[in-house]
Write a protein that holds these residues in place. Structure first.
Motif, short mmCIF file in Angstrom:
data_model
loop_
_atom_site.label_atom_id
_atom_site.label_comp_id
_atom_site.label_asym_id
_atom_site.label_seq_id
_atom_site.Cartn_x
_atom_site.Cartn_y
_atom_site.Cartn_z
N SER A 83 0.88 -1.16 0.00
CA SER A 83 0.00 0.00 0.00
C SER A 83 0.92 1.21 0.00
O SER A 83 1.87 1.28 0.80
CB SER A 83 -0.90 0.03 1.23
OG SER A 83 -1.70 -1.13 1.27
N TRP A 125 1.43 5.63 -0.45
CA TRP A 125 0.81 6.96 -0.41
C TRP A 125 1.85 8.01 -0.76
O TRP A 125 3.04 7.86 -0.47
CB TRP A 125 0.29 7.28 0.99
CG TRP A 125 -0.73 6.33 1.51
CD1 TRP A 125 -2.08 6.40 1.36
CD2 TRP A 125 -0.47 5.17 2.30
NE1 TRP A 125 -2.70 5.34 1.99
CE2 TRP A 125 -1.74 4.58 2.58
CE3 TRP A 125 0.68 4.56 2.77
CZ2 TRP A 125 -1.85 3.41 3.33
CZ3 TRP A 125 0.56 3.40 3.52
CH2 TRP A 125 -0.69 2.85 3.79
N PRO A 148 -3.32 8.25 -2.61
CA PRO A 148 -2.89 6.86 -2.82
C PRO A 148 -2.04 6.74 -4.07
O PRO A 148 -2.25 7.46 -5.05
CB PRO A 148 -4.21 6.09 -2.98
CG PRO A 148 -5.24 6.98 -2.37
CD PRO A 148 -4.79 8.38 -2.61
N THR A 179 -0.31 3.99 -6.84
CA THR A 179 -0.35 2.63 -7.35
C THR A 179 1.03 2.21 -7.81
O THR A 179 1.71 2.96 -8.51
CB THR A 179 -1.33 2.54 -8.55
OG1 THR A 179 -2.62 2.94 -8.10
CG2 THR A 179 -1.40 1.12 -9.09
#
Lengths: 423, 423
Positions: free
Chosen positions: A246, A248, A258, A260
């Motif tokens: 994950s 950020w 966020p 990717t």
């Protein structure tokens, strides 16, 4: 005590003209004047600005000094010049849980024998480590601190001055940690509101598995794409089974987006378009990644890694860099600077020269700064022949590490590894 | 032909550029002498063959022949010029680089010999060895011709000072609250004049570039330099103060004050500098990148802590600061004293020097967040990131390590060690 250094500083209208900063050519003027100057175009890896940000104010400026200032000094020959982005390597992780979750039991993966744990609660309400119940992966339970070593209560942690008030900590005992997974339960959680937040950080010194993160450059310009590379790294045999991440992006003012990541076997890459600058001058953007991986032996490893990078407003640009040789053998480096927003701008270079044994070595750092209004300007650095002589170098010369910096907003706007060659 | 010589026994000094000149009696033909540091140099010559082109305001007439010497100061110095040892009634006149008279004396040294004493700023000056009247004194007393010998003695005295610049925080009284009088007095006591010391108090809870941090520090140093005619300034700093000093020295063009201070500093003794940041700053700041969730953690930190996160300092080192690997060197020596270990046993008296550092929390921090080589707050890699370095145990009494708390106190002979830089 005497110093052998040479510094040349000039502050208009006062000039501090020192010995090496004045004439006395490093080579016969006729020889240097015959030098051919080659202008080198920016190359891959250099930082340039194309479109200017116009009309930005100086309300947040950290420097609005009006006086022009020049400076130059000698560099040791062993100086190396390179632009290498920082690579942050994590050997631990952080997680935020609620009091309700901690009452029910929070699973904490561990990979080393003696992980260090700190617990930082919201509102400085300390959680006594001895009030934590620990259960290892094979069902053994440890109460009243029996599963811990080096317990530090809130008073002990506060005395270090290193953590937030209310922080407590301990190390897990090896026989528990070796089971790879423990569960923390807090019997007194009822004293806290169910949503009360608690941060748990686990540090695993000596681990064989780290998560590394680096931006592709140390600095970027608003409107540019920012790239990040992530890699799981293991120092011992064994491979990674699978992993999840994950990620950020956080702006200086705290805006979180966020991110990717495109993953490969044990690495990942992400890109983000930074289309606005915020925060105060000098404050950095951050990218943070939480990673969870399965090792090939079935164990779980968690890591949290973060790195920082700067993003500058494109308030000015170097349109052209040219060079020449003065009558006394001085090396002149001129910058055509196009300014979109008023500010104090510094141009700087490192001049390399040739030693008697033919090596090209760093010789002189030279800077010049002044306030510039929007429009086209010329800024010239004059590297005195006396200084080059004192550095023990002669032609051929190269002008390297050329930089344009917005001193008002602390933004690096131009970085060019090689700009001019005098042969 | 002129007769010139250097007193080679005065090892700290040197004279260069004494090529015999046929008629060095004007500014453009002046012979050059280079005083370096403190000490005396003497040159011998005569006025035979020279012309009577210039005269000082204190001479009786302009008929005397004169010899002119030039010297360049790279720092502020008190300069004494005299003609003791000369054979006739001399006059000295001292002039600036524009040939303006800034001093003239006839008999100040007694026995019809001359003396001028002035505190001079860095720059180039001329001194003319002249006569009171006619060639070498009164015409009717001498037919000196080539035998009119003089001796010009040039004594330079550079005033050396020391400044203490504290680390993180904004102490109301840095002498009492951050340093202690013991170490300040020990080091200042090694100066030629122990009164030439200053303790800077600035706000280092701010970013290093803040006006209340670097700006305030530079102004205080400049005021001290000016008030005391300091020619050589040694700065002793600790922890984050090293970053503030590096900001000033890396950005001399940011302001005239920065350039001025940089031109006076001859050395920075950086005690446990946080040049590469500290994992503890990361621990204080985070949380996770999700600021909303972790506001209580970040709220504990200030800008200086935020700035000293590992990846943040890496970014500043790459873009804004000099002195680290792959970056140009600073213009002055920056020597780090590295704290390599912490002794925190309550049964070891050495642990109490500078105040006992809480053992339990410290041990946990060292085991979890720091490397094996650390001073309890900074990893050795951070302390060694800029400039050159010396490890604590190489000079401390008994080879004791200096914890982060102890490296700013009079522990294990630290003061005497620092004396070596100011004597």
């Amino acid at each position: 005590m005497s110093s052998t250094r040479t510094l040349c500083f000039a502050v208009a209208p006062l000039a501090l003209a020192l010995a090496g900063c004045q004439g006395s050519s490093s080579a016969p003027p006729s020889e240097q004047q015959a030098l051919k100057v080659e202008v080198l175009a920016p190359a891959p890896g250099d930082l340039t600005v194309s479109d200017l940000a116009r009309g930005l104010g100086l309300e947040k400026a950290v420097n609005v000094e009006k006086a022009p200032v020049d400076a130059a000094w000698l560099l040791p020959r062993e100086t190396t010049i390179a632009n290498v982005p920082h690579r942050e390597s994590a050997r631990g992780y952080r997680m935020v849980v609620s009091a309700r979750e901690l009452a029910l039991g929070v699973t904490v993966p561990v990979l080393v024998d003696k992980p260090a744990v700190r617990i930082s609660p919201e509102g400085a309400v300390a959680i006594d480590p001895k009030a934590l119940s620990i259960e290892d992966a094979v069902g053994h339970k440890f109460e009243l601190g029996t599963g811990m070593e080096k317990i530090a209560d809130a008073k002990a942690m506060k005395a270090t001055g290193a953590f937030t008030p209310g922080t407590t900590g301990f190390m897990l005992r090896p026989e528990i940690a070796r089971t790879n997974r423990v569960v923390f339960r807090y019997a007194d959680a009822a004293k806290l509101a169910p949503t009360h937040k608690i941060m748990i950080e686990v540090m695993e010194p000596g681990t064989d598995t780290t998560l590394a993160l680096a931006a592709v450059d140390t600095t970027f310009v608003v409107g540019n794409k920012v790239g990040f590379d992530l890699a799981w790294e293991r120092t011992t045999a064994g491979s990674l089974g699978s992993f999840e991440t994950s990620a950020w992006l956080k702006s200086p003012s705290g805006k979180v987006t966020p991110l990717t990541l495109a993953t490969n076997a044990a690495s990942a890459h992400g890109d983000a378009l930074v289309d606005a600058a915020d925060g105060r001058p000098g404050e950095l953007w951050e990218v943070e990644v939480d990673g969870v991986a399965k090792l090939d032996d079935g164990r779980t490893v968690k890591r949290t890694v973060k790195t920082a990078f700067s993003v500058a407003q494109p308030t000015a640009r170097v349109a052209q860099t040219t060079g020449g040789v003065g009558s006394g053998g001085d090396i002149n480096v001129s910058f055509d600077v196009e300014v979109g927003s008023a500010g104090r701008y510094d141009v700087g270079v490192v001049v390399f020269g040739t030693t008697d044994d033919g090596k090209l070595v760093p010789a002189v750092a030279s800077h010049s700064a002044k306030m510039l209004e929007p429009g086209k300007h010329s800024q010239t650095l004059v590297i005195k022949s006396g200084l080059l002589k004192e550095a023990g170098v002669h032609a051929p010369f190269e002008v390297r590490d050329v930089r344009l910096t917005d001193q008002s907003r602390l933004g690096l706007l131009h970085r060019q590894a090689r700009a001019l060659s005098f042969r | 032909m002129n007769r010139v010589a250097a007193l080679s026994a005065l090892a700290a000094l040197s004279i260069v550029g004494f090529a015999p000149t046929a008629n060095a009696d004007t500014a453009s033909q002046a012979v050059t002498i280079y005083p370096q540091g403190s000490g005396t140099i003497s040159v011998w010559g005569d006025t035979g063959g020279a012309s009577a082109s210039n005269s000082g305001s204190c001479a009786r007439s302009s008929k005397s022949r004169e010899r002119v010497y030039t010297f360049t100061l790279d720092r502020t110095a008190t300069v004494t010029l005299d003609t003791v040892g000369s054979s006739y009634d001399t006059v000295l006149h001292l002039r600036n680089s524009g040939w303006g008279e800034i001093g003239c004396d006839d008999d100040g040294a007694g026995d019809k010999k001359s003396r001028i004493v002035r505190t001079l700023q860095p720059g180039t000056y001329y001194v003319a060895v002249d006569g009171y009247d006619y060639d070498c004194g009164f015409l009717w007393l001498s037919t000196c011709g080539n035998n009119g010998a003089f001796r010009l003695n040039v004594t330079t005295k550079v005033v050396r000072g020391v400044a203490f610049v504290h680390g993180t925080g904004a102490p109301a009284d840095a002498l009492a609250d951050y340093w202690k009088p013991e170490i300040v007095n020990t080091v200042a006591g090694c100066l030629p004049d122990p009164s030439k010391r200053v303790v800077v108090t600035a706000d280092f809870n701010q970013y290093m570039w803040a006006d209340s941090a670097a700006g305030s520090t530079a102004r205080q140093l400049k005021a001290f330099i000016d008030a005391n005619n300091i020619g050589e300034l040694v700065v002793i700093t600790h922890s984050n103060g090293g970053n503030v000093l590096r900001w000033i020295l890396s950005n001399p063009t940011a302001s005239p004050d920065f350039a001025y201070v940089a031109s006076k500093i001859t050395k920075v003794e950086a005690l446990a500098p946080s040049s590469g940041g500290t994992p503890l700053a990361d621990a204080v700041m985070n949380g996770t990148v999700l600021e909303e969730a972790m506001g209580w953690v970040a709220g504990f930190a200030n800008d200086a802590v935020r700035m000293q996160q590992i990846s943040w300092m890496a970014n500043y080192n790459a873009n804004n600061l000099y002195g680290t690997i792959d970056r140009p060197a600073l213009s002055v020596p920056f020597r780090a004293t590295v704290g390599t270990d912490v002794e925190s046993s309550p049964f070891d008296g050495d642990s109490y020097c500078g105040g006992y550092f809480e053992q339990a929390g410290l041990e946990l921090i060292q085991n979890g967040w720091l490397d094996a080589c650390s001073d309890g707050f900074l990893n050795c890699t951070s302390q060694r990131a800029a400039g050159t370095y010396v490890n604590d145990k190489s000079f401390t009494a008994g080879g004791e390590p200096l914890s982060h708390n102890q490296s700013r106190r009079e522990c294990f002979g630290l003061g005497n060690y620092l004396c070596g830089s100011v004597r």
